[in-house]
Design a protein around this motif. Sequence first.
Motif, mmCIF file in Angstrom:
data_model
loop_
_atom_site.group_PDB
_atom_site.id
_atom_site.type_symbol
_atom_site.label_atom_id
_atom_site.label_comp_id
_atom_site.label_asym_id
_atom_site.label_seq_id
_atom_site.Cartn_x
_atom_site.Cartn_y
_atom_site.Cartn_z
ATOM 1 N N LEU A 73 19.235 57.363 39.147
ATOM 2 C CA LEU A 73 18.149 57.863 39.997
ATOM 3 C C LEU A 73 16.855 57.171 39.595
ATOM 4 O O LEU A 73 16.444 57.223 38.433
ATOM 5 N N GLU A 74 16.211 56.526 40.574
ATOM 6 C CA GLU A 74 14.841 56.047 40.385
ATOM 7 C C GLU A 74 13.919 57.061 41.063
ATOM 8 O O GLU A 74 14.130 57.415 42.214
ATOM 9 N N PHE A 75 12.939 57.577 40.334
ATOM 10 C CA PHE A 75 11.974 58.506 40.951
ATOM 11 C C PHE A 75 10.616 57.800 41.032
ATOM 12 O O PHE A 75 10.302 56.951 40.198
ATOM 13 N N GLY A 76 9.820 58.152 42.049
ATOM 14 C CA GLY A 76 8.576 57.405 42.259
ATOM 15 C C GLY A 76 8.874 55.930 42.408
ATOM 16 O O GLY A 76 8.167 55.071 41.907
ATOM 17 N N GLY A 77 9.955 55.628 43.128
ATOM 18 C CA GLY A 77 10.492 54.269 43.177
ATOM 19 C C GLY A 77 9.776 53.336 44.118
ATOM 20 O O GLY A 77 10.080 52.137 44.144
ATOM 21 N N GLY A 78 8.839 53.852 44.927
ATOM 22 C CA GLY A 78 8.139 52.975 45.872
ATOM 23 C C GLY A 78 9.134 52.276 46.772
ATOM 24 O O GLY A 78 9.945 52.918 47.452
ATOM 25 N N ALA A 79 9.120 50.950 46.778
ATOM 26 C CA ALA A 79 10.030 50.174 47.628
ATOM 27 C C ALA A 79 11.388 49.950 46.970
ATOM 28 O O ALA A 79 12.163 49.106 47.425
ATOM 29 N N ALA A 80 11.672 50.680 45.916
ATOM 30 C CA ALA A 80 13.021 50.753 45.329
ATOM 31 C C ALA A 80 13.498 49.456 44.672
ATOM 32 O O ALA A 80 14.697 49.227 44.545
ATOM 33 N N GLN A 81 12.558 48.650 44.213
ATOM 34 C CA GLN A 81 12.988 47.381 43.596
ATOM 35 C C GLN A 81 13.806 47.618 42.325
ATOM 36 O O GLN A 81 14.770 46.902 42.051
ATOM 37 N N GLY A 82 13.403 48.618 41.531
ATOM 38 C CA GLY A 82 14.124 48.905 40.289
ATOM 39 C C GLY A 82 15.537 49.376 40.569
ATOM 40 O O GLY A 82 16.490 48.968 39.895
#
Length: 270
Positions: A73-82
Amino acid sequence: MDETEGEPARRPSTQAETARANRSWWDADAADYYEEHGSFLGDAELVWGPEGWTEAQLQVLGDPRNLAGADVLEFGGGAAQGARWCALQGAHVVSSDLSAGMLARAVDIDARRPGPAPELVQADATRLPFAEDSFDVVLSAYGAVPFVADSAGLMTELARVLRPGGRLAFSTTHPIRWAFPDLPDEAGLRAVVPYFDETPYVEEGPHGRAIYVEHHRTLAHRVAEIIDAGLRLVALHEPEWAPDNRETWGGWSPLRGQYLPGTVILVAEK
Ligand SMILES: C[S@@+](CC[C@H](N)C(=O)[O-])C[C@H]1O[C@@H](n2cnc3c(N)ncnc32)[C@H](O)[C@@H]1O
């Protein structure tokens, strides 16, 4: 962060006011944010902060091969690059963010880019729509943590969705930066406010209405919030400025990077 246009103030701000202000702010700023920082961040990289280090270089999450098959889970991921980078390592990924505007940038990237696309979820990270023990890895590069009033509650929520043995890793503004003006030049090298003052930074529009809010915690309080959430702190990174990084990002610059840490990365396990 310096991309705001309201009147700056230091004053209290509740979780509700903070979430409302920051959702609107990130919605409105999403296009400009990616115009300015998108190429630095890449489409499928986990860049931990303006210092310029990637997860492939730092391996904060451990050996990247261990991400194969992991639920991330990425949270606060913005454009989800991570999340996209984790997907390339073979992980099953969800990227969440408070802002529909930021998630729309993720949709744009996935529409023009081949490769695995993360599942996208709009959610306040302090109230995640996932069952407990859902993820092996929970991560964020500068997402949510500086932008919530209830950071202790955020840590508890992240711990809730993490599986036993799972790893939480997030980067945020290094707390020492709160003592200095948010400027990239020499003026940003002289401490002007007490580090210990945790009064939030609020940009105000007409009638004192908050339009952008950031929250400060001392390093000791960030660590305490992790421990109080039932997690075990396993690492704390203060990355130096990457030697080949010439990019100035708001108050983060090669000059200040010589003298002051700009980012802290905290890593904990459940
Ligand atoms: C500095 S950006 C970081 C985005 C991305 N990780 C990156 O490196 O570009 C901060 C992100 O946190 C998100 N955010 C702010 N408050 C949040 C909250 N309460 N819950 C979830 N996301 C939040 C914003 O919408 C924004 O996308």
